[in-house]
Scaffold this motif. Structure first.
Motif, PDB file in Angstrom:
ATOM      1  N   LEU A 189       0.712  -1.176   0.097  1.00 47.94           N
ATOM      2  CA  LEU A 189      -0.036  -0.136   0.101  1.00 47.94           C
ATOM      3  C   LEU A 189       0.881   1.366   0.102  1.00 47.94           C
ATOM      4  O   LEU A 189       0.585   2.260  -0.543  1.00 47.94           O
ATOM      5  CB  LEU A 189      -0.945   0.052   1.310  1.00 47.94           C
ATOM      6  N   ARG A 190       1.803   1.219   0.683  1.00 49.23           N
ATOM      7  CA  ARG A 190       2.878   2.243   0.539  1.00 49.23           C
ATOM      8  C   ARG A 190       3.502   2.521  -0.753  1.00 49.23           C
ATOM      9  O   ARG A 190       3.491   3.802  -1.030  1.00 49.23           O
ATOM     10  CB  ARG A 190       4.051   2.347   1.847  1.00 49.23           C
ATOM     11  N   SER A 191       3.942   1.618  -1.278  1.00 53.16           N
ATOM     12  CA  SER A 191       4.388   1.467  -2.464  1.00 53.16           C
ATOM     13  C   SER A 191       3.416   2.155  -3.741  1.00 53.16           C
ATOM     14  O   SER A 191       3.790   2.941  -4.399  1.00 53.16           O
ATOM     15  CB  SER A 191       4.930   0.063  -2.920  1.00 53.16           C
ATOM     16  N   ALA A 192       2.336   2.001  -3.498  1.00 55.00           N
ATOM     17  CA  ALA A 192       1.184   2.496  -4.206  1.00 55.00           C
ATOM     18  C   ALA A 192       0.867   3.888  -3.949  1.00 55.00           C
ATOM     19  O   ALA A 192      -0.121   4.459  -4.684  1.00 55.00           O
ATOM     20  CB  ALA A 192      -0.049   1.513  -4.273  1.00 55.00           C
ATOM     21  N   GLY A 193       1.280   4.232  -2.655  1.00 54.84           N
ATOM     22  CA  GLY A 193       1.146   5.940  -2.514  1.00 54.84           C
ATOM     23  C   GLY A 193      -0.032   5.989  -1.571  1.00 54.84           C
ATOM     24  O   GLY A 193      -0.828   7.022  -1.133  1.00 54.84           O
ATOM     25  N   ASN A 194      -0.573   5.052  -1.028  1.00 57.22           N
ATOM     26  CA  ASN A 194      -1.740   4.785  -0.452  1.00 57.22           C
ATOM     27  C   ASN A 194      -1.528   4.725   1.322  1.00 57.22           C
ATOM     28  O   ASN A 194      -1.628   3.590   1.853  1.00 57.22           O
ATOM     29  CB  ASN A 194      -2.906   3.555  -0.808  1.00 57.22           C
ATOM     30  N   GLU A 195      -1.161   5.997   1.788  1.00 61.13           N
ATOM     31  CA  GLU A 195      -0.903   6.011   3.099  1.00 61.13           C
ATOM     32  C   GLU A 195      -1.838   5.779   4.145  1.00 61.13           C
ATOM     33  O   GLU A 195      -1.579   5.173   5.350  1.00 61.13           O
ATOM     34  CB  GLU A 195      -0.030   7.351   3.517  1.00 61.13           C
ATOM     35  N   ALA A 196      -2.865   6.517   3.858  1.00 56.88           N
ATOM     36  CA  ALA A 196      -4.348   6.054   4.899  1.00 56.88           C
ATOM     37  C   ALA A 196      -4.562   4.609   4.823  1.00 56.88           C
ATOM     38  O   ALA A 196      -4.613   4.209   6.057  1.00 56.88           O
ATOM     39  CB  ALA A 196      -5.341   6.772   4.275  1.00 56.88           C
ATOM     40  N   GLU A 197      -4.461   3.921   3.866  1.00 56.92           N
ATOM     41  CA  GLU A 197      -4.921   2.447   3.809  1.00 56.92           C
ATOM     42  C   GLU A 197      -3.673   1.799   4.648  1.00 56.92           C
ATOM     43  O   GLU A 197      -4.032   0.662   5.426  1.00 56.92           O
ATOM     44  CB  GLU A 197      -5.152   1.751   2.524  1.00 56.92           C
ATOM     45  N   ALA A 198      -2.606   2.090   4.457  1.00 60.41           N
ATOM     46  CA  ALA A 198      -1.149   1.705   5.003  1.00 60.41           C
ATOM     47  C   ALA A 198      -1.403   1.750   6.402  1.00 60.41           C
ATOM     48  O   ALA A 198      -1.096   0.680   7.062  1.00 60.41           O
ATOM     49  CB  ALA A 198      -0.089   1.856   4.402  1.00 60.41           C
ATOM     50  N   GLN A 199      -1.777   2.901   6.913  1.00 59.20           N
ATOM     51  CA  GLN A 199      -2.035   2.960   8.290  1.00 59.20           C
ATOM     52  C   GLN A 199      -3.030   2.295   8.905  1.00 59.20           C
ATOM     53  O   GLN A 199      -2.987   1.836  10.233  1.00 59.20           O
ATOM     54  CB  GLN A 199      -2.434   4.486   8.645  1.00 59.20           C
ATOM     55  N   ARG A 200      -4.194   1.989   8.220  1.00 56.67           N
ATOM     56  CA  ARG A 200      -5.291   1.085   8.658  1.00 56.67           C
ATOM     57  C   ARG A 200      -4.794  -0.449   9.020  1.00 56.67           C
ATOM     58  O   ARG A 200      -5.175  -1.305   9.786  1.00 56.67           O
ATOM     59  CB  ARG A 200      -6.441   1.143   7.674  1.00 56.67           C
TER      60      ARG A 200
END
Length: 307
Positions: A234-245
């Motif tokens: 998720l972080r690699s895809a730039g999705n920081e919010a979902e990575a935090q979840r």
């Protein structure tokens, strides 16, 4: 204002209060043991400990799927109120309950063509199924439509990791998951199988560990690896919010009347940085097939696969 009614099965390892407090309708499965047939009522008729004691004493529990008539009542009531429906069902790879819901949905949809009745096969069970029900409830409460909710759950379901081990291989043998020879020999030498739910929603034996505590630690290690992989993706895809979840999610443990082992697993996870853990007794229908002593671990990871 909610836009749809949420319907689930009784196999999510939660309480009657959970369904009532969260406005979720429950289509219950049934079991028969020692001459008693019970439509799952979360231990009200037969307390969980008493149920598992009967299994320990050698009694056999036979299970039955949820009935079309129950779904018809839920679906018609929702449509009569002008609401759509999302039915999130117990894995079709393990039960005919989802198909029964689909039959009812087609009948009610013909009566109310203006309403949407979305049936979603969770391809999940127990605590894994609950993770998806919780997400559907969250989306409903955010005001999402039935279509939006169904699409989100379908996108999430194959990320819900199911890791299971049992204390007694004989229950798996009776269910056709291992051979009788494997059950006898495995019991003699203390072999504990590790089982996962595949992308078809079916149980697969994928690993064997010698000893109870090492098998529980193996479950924890595998789930943590899956969480790390999902967070990195998720972080690699730039999705920081979902990575935090991923790190904030509630990891679930279900057990077959072996709370001390569930707590041991929870402590092992906490020591590795997992803070949100829910421990529940496994439901009687699934427990009928796994037997007492089952431990199951669930979380949202990267993908389901054999390892």
């Amino acid at each position: 204002m909610k836009k749809f009614v949420l319907v689930a099965n009784s196999t999510i390892d939660e309480t009657a209060a959970y369904y009532a407090d969260n406005d979720i309708h429950c289509a219950s499965l049934s079991f028969t043991i020692d001459g008693l047939t019970v439509k799952e009522d979360f231990g009200a008729t037969l307390p969980f400990h008493d149920f598992f004691e009967k299994l320990r004493a050698g009694k056999t529990s036979v299970t039955s799927q949820a009935q079309v008539g129950d779904y018809l009542g839920f679906f018609r009531s929702a449509c009569e109120q002008g609401l759509d429906v999302v039915y999130l069902g117990f894995s079709s790879g393990l039960s005919g309950s989802f198909d029964a819901g689909c039959i009812a949905a087609r009948e009610v949809a013909a009566e109310f063509p203006e309403r949407a009745i979305r049936c979603v096969d969770s391809l999940a069970a127990a605590g894994g199924e609950c993770i998806l029900v919780e997400e559907a409830r969250r989306l409903r409460d955010l005001g999402k439509t039935a279509d939006e909710c169904a699409e989100a759950i379908e996108a999430l379901r194959l990320h819900v990791v199911h890791l299971v081990t049992v204390d007694d291989l004989n229950h798996l043998w009776r269910g056709g998951r291992v051979s009788r020879t494997s059950a006898v020999l495995g019991t003699l030498v203390g072999i504990k199988p590790v089982i996962y739910l595949d992308n078809s929603g079916k149980l697969q034996v994928c690993h064997k560990v010698r000893g109870r505590k090492p098998s529980l630690e193996y479950l924890a290690d595998e789930l943590l690896r899956q969480l790390d992989e999902r967070e990195a993706a998720l972080r690699s895809a730039g999705n920081e919010a979902e990575a935090q979840r991923v790190r904030e999610q509630t990891v679930r443990i279900s057990h077959g009347d072996c709370e001390a082992d569930a707590e041991y697993l929870a402590d092992h996870l906490r020591a590795r940085g997992v803070s949100n853990i829910a421990i529940r007794m496994i439901d009687t229908v699934i427990g009928s097939h796994t037997g007492p002593g089952v431990i199951a671990l669930f979380g949202v990871g990267n993908e389901r696969r054999a390892f």
